[in-house]
Structures are given as C-alpha cells and as structure tokens.
Write an enzyme that holds these catalytic residues in place. Structure first.
Site, PDB file in Angstrom:
ATOM      1  N   LYS A  52       0.832  -1.209   0.000  1.00 41.19           N
ATOM      2  CA  LYS A  52       0.000   0.000   0.000  1.00 41.19           C
ATOM      3  C   LYS A  52       0.871   1.266   0.000  1.00 41.19           C
ATOM      4  O   LYS A  52       0.592   2.224  -0.727  1.00 41.19           O
ATOM      5  CB  LYS A  52      -0.963  -0.033   1.196  1.00 41.19           C
ATOM      6  CG  LYS A  52      -2.008  -1.144   1.045  1.00 41.19           C
ATOM      7  CD  LYS A  52      -2.795  -1.457   2.313  1.00 41.19           C
ATOM      8  CE  LYS A  52      -3.548  -2.779   2.085  1.00 41.19           C
ATOM      9  NZ  LYS A  52      -4.391  -3.168   3.235  1.00 41.19           N
ATOM     10  N   GLN A  96      -5.031  -2.253   9.453  1.00 41.37           N
ATOM     11  CA  GLN A  96      -4.766  -3.526   8.772  1.00 41.37           C
ATOM     12  C   GLN A  96      -5.349  -4.695   9.575  1.00 41.37           C
ATOM     13  O   GLN A  96      -5.101  -4.817  10.769  1.00 41.37           O
ATOM     14  CB  GLN A  96      -3.252  -3.696   8.586  1.00 41.37           C
ATOM     15  CG  GLN A  96      -2.852  -4.946   7.839  1.00 41.37           C
ATOM     16  CD  GLN A  96      -3.327  -4.940   6.378  1.00 41.37           C
ATOM     17  OE1 GLN A  96      -3.255  -3.931   5.691  1.00 41.37           O
ATOM     18  NE2 GLN A  96      -3.834  -6.077   5.920  1.00 41.37           N
ATOM     19  N   ASP A 119     -11.216   1.722   3.609  1.00 45.31           N
ATOM     20  CA  ASP A 119     -11.407   0.277   3.429  1.00 45.31           C
ATOM     21  C   ASP A 119     -12.887  -0.064   3.211  1.00 45.31           C
ATOM     22  O   ASP A 119     -13.220  -1.165   2.777  1.00 45.31           O
ATOM     23  CB  ASP A 119     -10.897  -0.496   4.658  1.00 45.31           C
ATOM     24  CG  ASP A 119      -9.555  -1.169   4.416  1.00 45.31           C
ATOM     25  OD1 ASP A 119      -9.171  -1.307   3.242  1.00 45.31           O
ATOM     26  OD2 ASP A 119      -8.907  -1.564   5.411  1.00 45.31           O
TER      27      ASP A 119
END
Ligand code: BQF
Length: 291
Positions: A52, A96, A119
C-alpha cells in the site's frame, strides 16, 4: 482462455489516479494522504502494508504507517483511531486486519469516521453500498467489479456463484453483482461452509467468485465449460525454488481450471493488485471529499 491480468489493469487504474493527483498538486493543493495502522508483526500483513505504501508513492500520494506492538491494548488502538479521525492532514486511513485476538475488530471498525474509512468496512459505508448510495466500497469487491468491467465481461442475467460469505469479500460482492447497474444485474448464489451439495452450485456458475480461503479448492471437474473465474484466495505454499521460500496460490487450481474457463484471474497478479488500486481510488475520493 483469456487471462484477466489484474496487475496490468491495476497499473492502468494507478496511471489514471496519478494524473488526477498531479492535477491536485498543480493546483497548489496538498497531495492525498493515506495512513495505515499495523498492529503486531504478522509477515503477510507487513507485506500488504508495504504494498500500500509503495502504491501511494507510485501515484504521488503521501503515506504514513503507524506500527504498533502486538501487545497494544484496545484502548490504545482506539486512541490512535481517534487521533487519525481528527487529523486534518490525513484524508483516509486503514487499520490492517486481522487484529490480535484481544482486540475486537468490530469495535475498532465502528470507531473509524465513515468519511475516512477508505477500506469501506464501517457499517455506514456497508449500509450505503447495500442501498446503492455513494460510499466507500471495500477494496476487494470494488476491485473485482473494476476487473470485470475493464475486461468487458458481460454479467447481465448471468448466474454468479460466490463461494464465501465474509463481510470483507463474499457478502459485499454478492450485493454488487446483483445491483441494477453495469457491471451487475447478475443472479447471485452465495455458497458457504454449510451449503449442501456445493458442487451442484459450482457447476451452474457462469461467473464463479472463489473466496472460501481453501487452497486450490476449485478443480477443473467442478466447473462448467466457459466459466469466468475470479480467484480471491491467497495462500503461501512452501517452495524452496523461490527466493522468498514460498509461492502464492489461490482458492482455484489455476492450471486445471484454465483449460475450461473462458476467462480467469491468476494468483498472484489477479485480484490482489486490484485491491490495492481501488484502495487508492477511495483515498482520492476521500481527499476530494466525494464521500
Ligand atoms: C498479487 C489480504 C487476506 C487478508 C487480509 C498484490 C496484494 C496481494 C496480492 C495485497 C490482502 C490481499 C491485502 C497481490 C492486500 C491483497 O500480486 O497477487 C497485492 O497487498 N493485498 C490486505 O491488506 O489484507 C488482507 C488478504
């Protein structure tokens, strides 16, 4: 058989994003900024966060990573989320997953400000997606839709069989595939661990989306001729011939199934790179305050 080259398509998407980021910077506005919170030292998660960061750099975005120890308390993590929610420099951020067992993922996800939830895991964003309203769509399902669209795969009226019902992939992709839009308009069947006669459903799939988390589970004998296969699985298999000591395989036996499929995504280089590209797309949207 047509190979659906996720890496190549992700590169196209990133080029488009890079152009938009340059325009923002040319207008003397600040570059979009994505932050990632990584709790603990899971090697796969470390790789994903690195991917990322690297992708942000490629398109001219700012990235920052908050590394926290595996012993971080839920309270400390909530404080970090609160800080990121309120820092005007940060346009969007991710925590994460998976998180250590002593931290409740739902509690953390719900503490993220929906407008920074790139997300797309917050209930507000998932709810809006269900209703077809503008929202951050989670990166993997959105990446799959983008892959289908850019590969000119016709989904209208087709039978799409989804293997898996996770909140992150199976459930949201089933909603998007049945939406009254293009791509979409498919007839969707969601199969899961309690499905009876699973193979009967797999055999009926025009489009098969495999997200069950079982290594090379789907084999050639299970699918019908000319099926379109999207493989969401990622498994590390020990392989001493590789520099890293492992290679990646998916939920689908690629070598066998490709002989029957009309189109198929590889692992690696299929859905994975698209997940990263759509995360950047969401970050750009967050920076432009479009959601
Ligand atoms: C590729 C992920 C399971 C659980 C949590 C490119 C990625 C993977 C593969 C990547 C994933 C999977 C990510 C490839 C992010 C996708 O070349 O095939 C990129 O970085 N992913 C994640 O952040 O969390 C996960 C899978």
């Amino acid at each position: 058989m047509k190979l659906i080259d996720g890496k190549e398509i992700a590169n196209q998407v990133k080029e488009e994003i890079k152009k938009e980021v340059s325009q923002i910077i040319d207008n003397d506005e600040k570059a979009p900024h994505l932050a990632a919170v990584l709790v603990g030292e899971d090697p796969a998660s470390q790789t994903y966060v690195k991917n990322k960061e690297k992708a942000c750099k490629r398109v001219g975005m700012i990235s920052s990573v908050y590394n926290m120890s595996a012993e971080t308390s839920q309270k400390e993590l909530l404080e970090t989320v609160d800080f990121l929610n309120n820092d005007p420099e940060i346009d969007g951020f991710i925590v994460q997953l998976p998180l250590p067992d002593h931290i409740d993922e739902d509690t953390i996800i719900q503490s993220i400000k929906p407008g920074k939830d790139v997300d797309g895991f917050h209930p507000v964003n998932l709810g809006k997606m269900m209703l077809g309203q503008p929202a951050f769509l989670s990166a993997t399902p959105n990446g799959i839709m983008e892959l289908l669209e850019r590969s000119n795969i016709d989904t209208e009226g087709k039978h799409c069989v989804v293997l898996g019902r996770s909140n992150i992939v199976g459930r949201p992709i089933s909603v998007l595939m049945s939406q009254k839009e293009k791509p979409g308009n498919a007839t969707v069947t969601v199969c899961h661990s309690r499905t009876h006669n699973l193979e009967e459903y797999i055999k009926q799939a025009d489009i098969l989306i495999a997200a069950i988390g079982k290594q090379e589970f789907v084999t050639a004998d299970m699918v019908k001729d000319n099926v379109v296969v999207i493989d969401v699985g990622i498994h590390r298999v020990t392989d001493d011939t590789k520099e890293k000591g492992y290679r990646l395989v998916g939920d689908v036996d690629f070598e066998g199934v490709k002989k029957k499929a009309s189109a198929i995504t590889p692992v690696p280089g299929g859905v994975g790179p698209m997940t990263i590209a759509t995360l950047l797309k969401n970050t750009l949207k967050a920076a432009k305050k479009e959601v």
